[in-house]
Design an enzyme around this catalytic site. Structure first.
Site, mmCIF file in Angstrom:
data_model
loop_
_atom_site.group_PDB
_atom_site.id
_atom_site.type_symbol
_atom_site.label_atom_id
_atom_site.label_comp_id
_atom_site.label_asym_id
_atom_site.label_seq_id
_atom_site.Cartn_x
_atom_site.Cartn_y
_atom_site.Cartn_z
ATOM 1 C CB SER A 101 35.483 41.571 29.819
ATOM 2 O OG SER A 101 36.850 41.584 30.144
ATOM 3 C CG ASN A 102 38.597 41.664 34.485
ATOM 4 O OD1 ASN A 102 38.766 40.539 34.947
ATOM 5 N ND2 ASN A 102 39.399 42.189 33.572
ATOM 6 C CG ASN A 162 44.262 47.357 39.311
ATOM 7 O OD1 ASN A 162 43.329 47.511 38.519
ATOM 8 N ND2 ASN A 162 45.528 47.385 38.912
ATOM 9 C CG HIS A 167 48.765 44.590 35.718
ATOM 10 N ND1 HIS A 167 48.608 45.701 34.911
ATOM 11 C CD2 HIS A 167 49.932 43.999 35.352
ATOM 12 C CE1 HIS A 167 49.648 45.775 34.094
ATOM 13 N NE2 HIS A 167 50.463 44.773 34.332
ATOM 14 C CG ASP A 202 49.620 48.154 36.899
ATOM 15 O OD1 ASP A 202 48.421 48.211 37.205
ATOM 16 O OD2 ASP A 202 50.051 48.484 35.785
ATOM 17 C CD GLU A 218 42.794 40.262 32.914
ATOM 18 O OE1 GLU A 218 42.160 41.223 33.375
ATOM 19 O OE2 GLU A 218 43.431 40.330 31.848
HETATM 20 C C1 GAR Z 1 42.082 43.987 31.783
HETATM 21 O O1 GAR Z 1 42.888 43.122 31.038
HETATM 22 C C2 GAR Z 1 42.785 44.437 33.031
HETATM 23 O O2 GAR Z 1 43.593 43.436 33.583
HETATM 24 C C3 GAR Z 1 43.616 45.587 32.517
HETATM 25 O O3 GAR Z 1 42.737 46.268 31.647
HETATM 26 C C4 GAR Z 1 41.866 45.315 31.043
HETATM 27 C C5 GAR Z 1 40.454 45.800 31.171
HETATM 28 O O4 GAR Z 1 39.588 44.955 30.482
HETATM 29 N N1 GAR Z 1 44.079 46.413 33.559
HETATM 30 C C6 GAR Z 1 45.299 46.948 33.574
HETATM 31 O O5 GAR Z 1 46.100 46.826 32.674
HETATM 32 C C7 GAR Z 1 45.657 47.724 34.835
HETATM 33 N N2 GAR Z 1 46.981 48.183 34.775
HETATM 34 P P1 GAR Z 1 38.053 44.895 30.845
HETATM 35 O O6 GAR Z 1 37.531 46.334 30.736
HETATM 36 O O7 GAR Z 1 37.452 44.021 29.801
HETATM 37 O O8 GAR Z 1 37.913 44.349 32.229
#
Ligand code: GAR
Length: 218
Positions: free
Chosen positions: A14-15, A110, A112, A148, A177
């Site tokens: 999603s990001n 990144n 987080h 992180d 995010e």
């Molecule tokens: C997101 O919430 C991101 O912040 C987290 O994984 C998720 C991925 O979601 N990342 C971490 O926790 C890094 N340590 P997405 O695939 O929908 O973007």
């Protein structure tokens, strides 16, 4: 010239989708998403990237097992071929060697879902609820060898409600995010960020009244 970005994903993406949308909706965005790489062949985000017309690549990490350097050699070769300037990690669940991180120093971001340096690692929302914080949020940072951690480019905060569960908090944080990652990429790609040791400086910093309060009893 637009910076060429590779987004690395392991899951829903999603990001990644927020970054692709932001780039597509602004012809003047200082970066283009040149490649999406997944280390899991059926990562759902791959479908979204393909539908958006972005080139995708799977480099399955499982066959490499603990051979992180082997995986990274393959990844590095692909990034080189695609002439990638910047990497954005979007839920990429694989640790890098110190050498790979050093190679991409100041060029790998990144996101987080916590206000780092609080609550790195797994279950950040559970950690936040356990600690009873009243604000949580998300952090975009440059990647360093530590998980992180690294110079913070941008943070966004949300309120934590008394009845939040890790899932409800995660959903609220996910909204922020998607809001900050494209903005952070814009800052970095347009050269408005300066790395000063462990700290990011930017002349673009604007904060309405400099205050964010939760709970707000005023
Ligand atoms: C997101 O919430 C991101 O912040 C987290 O994984 C998720 C991925 O979601 N990342 C971490 O926790 C890094 N340590 P997405 O695939 O929908 O973007």
């Amino acid at each position: 010239m637009k910076r060429r970005v590779a987004i690395l994903i392991s899951g829903r993406g999603s990001n990644m989708a927020a970054l692709i949308d932001a780039v597509k909706s602004d012809a003047d965005f200082p970066a283009e998403i040149a490649l999406v790489v997944a280390n899991i062949a059926d990562a759902p985000g791959l479908v979204i990237a393909r539908q958006a017309g972005v080139e995708t690549l799977v480099i399955a990490s499982k066959p490499f097992g603990k051979d992180r350097a082997g995986f990274e050699a393959k990844l590095q070769a692909e990034l080189h071929t695609a002439k990638i300037d910047l990497i954005c990690l979007g839920g990429f669940m694989r640790l890098f060697t110190a050498e790979f991180v050093q190679n991409w120093h100041g060029r790998m971001l990144n996101i987080h879902p916590s206000l780092l340096p609080s609550f790195p690692g797994l279950d950040p929302h559970g950690q936040a609820l356990q600690a009873g914080v009243k604000l949580s949020g998300a952090t975009v940072h440059f990647v360093t060898a530590e998980t992180d951690a690294g110079p913070i480019v941008m943070q966004g905060a949300v309120c934590v409600m008394d009845d939040d569960t890790p899932d409800t908090l995660a959903a609220r944080v996910l909204g922020i995010e998607h809001h900050i990652y494209p903005q952070a990429l814009r800052l970095v790609a347009s050269g408005q960020i300066r790395l000063d040791g462990d700290v990011c400086r930017t002349s673009a910093l604007v904060c309405a009244d400099g205050m964010l309060v939760s709970p707000d009893a005023s």
